[in-house]
Write a protein that holds these residues in place. Structure first.
Motif, PDB file in Angstrom:
ATOM      1  N   LYS A  68       0.749  -1.549  -0.102  1.00 21.46           N
ATOM      2  CA  LYS A  68       0.303   0.138  -0.109  1.00 21.46           C
ATOM      3  C   LYS A  68       0.793   1.305   0.334  1.00 21.46           C
ATOM      4  O   LYS A  68       0.310   2.295  -0.813  1.00 21.46           O
ATOM      5  CB  LYS A  68      -0.904  -0.035   0.979  1.00 21.46           C
ATOM      6  CG  LYS A  68      -1.773  -1.516   0.990  1.00 21.46           C
ATOM      7  CD  LYS A  68      -2.676  -1.024   1.946  1.00 21.46           C
ATOM      8  CE  LYS A  68      -4.244  -2.005   2.001  1.00 21.46           C
ATOM      9  NZ  LYS A  68      -4.935  -1.862   3.359  1.00 21.46           N
ATOM     10  N   SER A  72       0.972   4.407  -2.980  1.00 22.79           N
ATOM     11  CA  SER A  72       0.652   5.566  -2.704  1.00 22.79           C
ATOM     12  C   SER A  72       2.055   6.235  -3.201  1.00 22.79           C
ATOM     13  O   SER A  72       1.688   7.407  -3.771  1.00 22.79           O
ATOM     14  CB  SER A  72       0.388   5.555  -1.019  1.00 22.79           C
ATOM     15  OG  SER A  72       0.598   7.097  -0.142  1.00 22.79           O
ATOM     16  N   ASN A  75       2.617   7.200  -6.551  1.00 22.26           N
ATOM     17  CA  ASN A  75       1.711   8.035  -7.115  1.00 22.26           C
ATOM     18  C   ASN A  75       2.247   9.534  -7.927  1.00 22.26           C
ATOM     19  O   ASN A  75       1.914  10.236  -7.996  1.00 22.26           O
ATOM     20  CB  ASN A  75       0.108   8.344  -6.358  1.00 22.26           C
ATOM     21  CG  ASN A  75      -0.967   9.590  -6.420  1.00 22.26           C
ATOM     22  OD1 ASN A  75      -0.869  10.599  -5.961  1.00 22.26           O
ATOM     23  ND2 ASN A  75      -1.742   9.218  -7.330  1.00 22.26           N
ATOM     24  N   SER A 108      -2.663   0.795  -8.365  1.00 25.07           N
ATOM     25  CA  SER A 108      -3.643   1.852  -7.720  1.00 25.07           C
ATOM     26  C   SER A 108      -4.553   1.807  -9.455  1.00 25.07           C
ATOM     27  O   SER A 108      -3.426   1.957 -10.347  1.00 25.07           O
ATOM     28  CB  SER A 108      -3.454   2.797  -7.185  1.00 25.07           C
ATOM     29  OG  SER A 108      -3.408   4.492  -7.881  1.00 25.07           O
ATOM     30  N   SER A 130      -8.096  -4.098 -10.494  1.00 23.70           N
ATOM     31  CA  SER A 130      -6.946  -3.215  -9.569  1.00 23.70           C
ATOM     32  C   SER A 130      -7.120  -3.880  -8.106  1.00 23.70           C
ATOM     33  O   SER A 130      -8.202  -4.251  -7.764  1.00 23.70           O
ATOM     34  CB  SER A 130      -6.931  -1.904  -9.094  1.00 23.70           C
ATOM     35  OG  SER A 130      -5.965  -1.941  -8.002  1.00 23.70           O
TER      36      SER A 130
END
Length: 215
Positions: A68, A72, A75, A108, A130
Motif C-alpha cells: 500500500k 501510494s 503516485n 492503483s 486493481s
C-alpha cells in the motif's frame, strides 16, 4: 469468438522498476529488509516472486502494508513513469484488430489511468481491474471473467513476473511472459508460460500464433 487480451501493468506496459526500487529502498529501514543495489537487483530478477519475499526477510504480516505504501508513493512519482517504447503503437494495433483489452494490476487504478491518459490510451482498455495482492491475481482474473461474461479460452494474459504466469495457469487461461520487466527470461521460462518474448515488437505475432495455432 471475441478475443480478449489482459495486460499486467507494472513491468509489462509501464517501466516502473526504477521507481519501485527507489521507493522500496527508502522504506527498507521502516519495514525491516535490506535495500537493493544494482548487483542485488540483477540477482533478484532471477528469483520467483515468492523467493524474493523469502530472501528479503520481510514479515508476511507487513507485506500488505508495504504494498500500500509503495502504491501510494508511486503516485508522487508518476511524472517519472512512462510506457515502454512502442507499447502505445502496439495497443493501437491490437485495437484495430478488434481485440478487447483489459488491465489487471496490483497498482492503483488512478495511477494506471493517469499514465495511460498521457498517451491518450485510457479508452483503449475496456476496464482496469486493481487489487493489492502479490499472490491473488488469479482471483482478480476470475472476477474479470465472471463480471465480463468471458470464457477462459477467449483470453491471453500478458505479464512480466512468475506470479503472472502462475495466476494465468490457476485461471486456466493462456499466458505470454515478457522479459523486459521485473523477472528475467531464465526464471520466467522455468514457470512454463505459453510463450516468452524479449521485445514488444514480437507481441502481436505471438498473440496471433497462440490464437491460431498451426497443426
Amino acid at each position: 469468438m471475441n478475443q480478449i487480451i489482459i495486460f499486467d501493468f507494472d513491468g509489462t506496459l509501464a517501466d516502473t522498476l526504477d521507481a519501485v526500487v527507489r521507493i522500496t529502498n527508502r522504506l527498507s529501514g521502516e519495514f525491516g529488509y535490506l535495500p537493493t543495489n544494482p548487483e542485488t537487483l540483477s540477482q533478484i530478477q532471477n528469483l520467483s516472486s515468492w523467493q524474493i519475499i523469502q530472501q528479503s526477510g520481510i514479515s508476511l504480516f507487513k507485506l500488505p502494508f508495504l504494498l500500500k505504501r509503495v502504491i501510494s508513493e508511486l503516485n508522487q512519482d508518476l511524472q517519472l513513469i512512462h510506457l515502454f517504447p512502442t507499447i502505445p503503437e502496439i495497443i493501437q494495433q491490437l485495437q484495430k484488430k478488434n481485440y478487447t483489452l483489459y488491465i489487471i494490476t496490483s497498482n492503483s487504478k488512478i495511477n494506471v489511468i493517469t499514465i495511460l491518459s498521457r498517451y491518450n490510451l485510457v479508452n483503449s482498455f475496456k476496464n482496469v481491474y486493481s487489487g493489492i495482492s502479490l499472490f491473488g491475481k488469479h482471483k482478480i482474473i476470475n472476477q474479470l471473467l465472471n463480471q465480463e461474461n468471458i470464457e477462459p479460452q477467449q483470453v491471453i494474459y500478458i505479464g512480466d513476473e512468475t506470479r503472472d504466469i502462475n495466476a494465468a495457469k490457476q485461471a486456466k487461461i493462456k499466458s505470454i511472459a515478457v522479459s523486459w520487466g521485473y523477472n528475467s527470461a531464465e526464471i520466467l521460462l522455468q514457470h512454463h508460460p505459453d510463450a516468452l518474448i524479449a521485445h514488444p515488437s514480437e507481441l502481436i505475432a505471438v498473440i496471433e500464433q497462440i490464437k491460431n495455432p498451426i497443426g
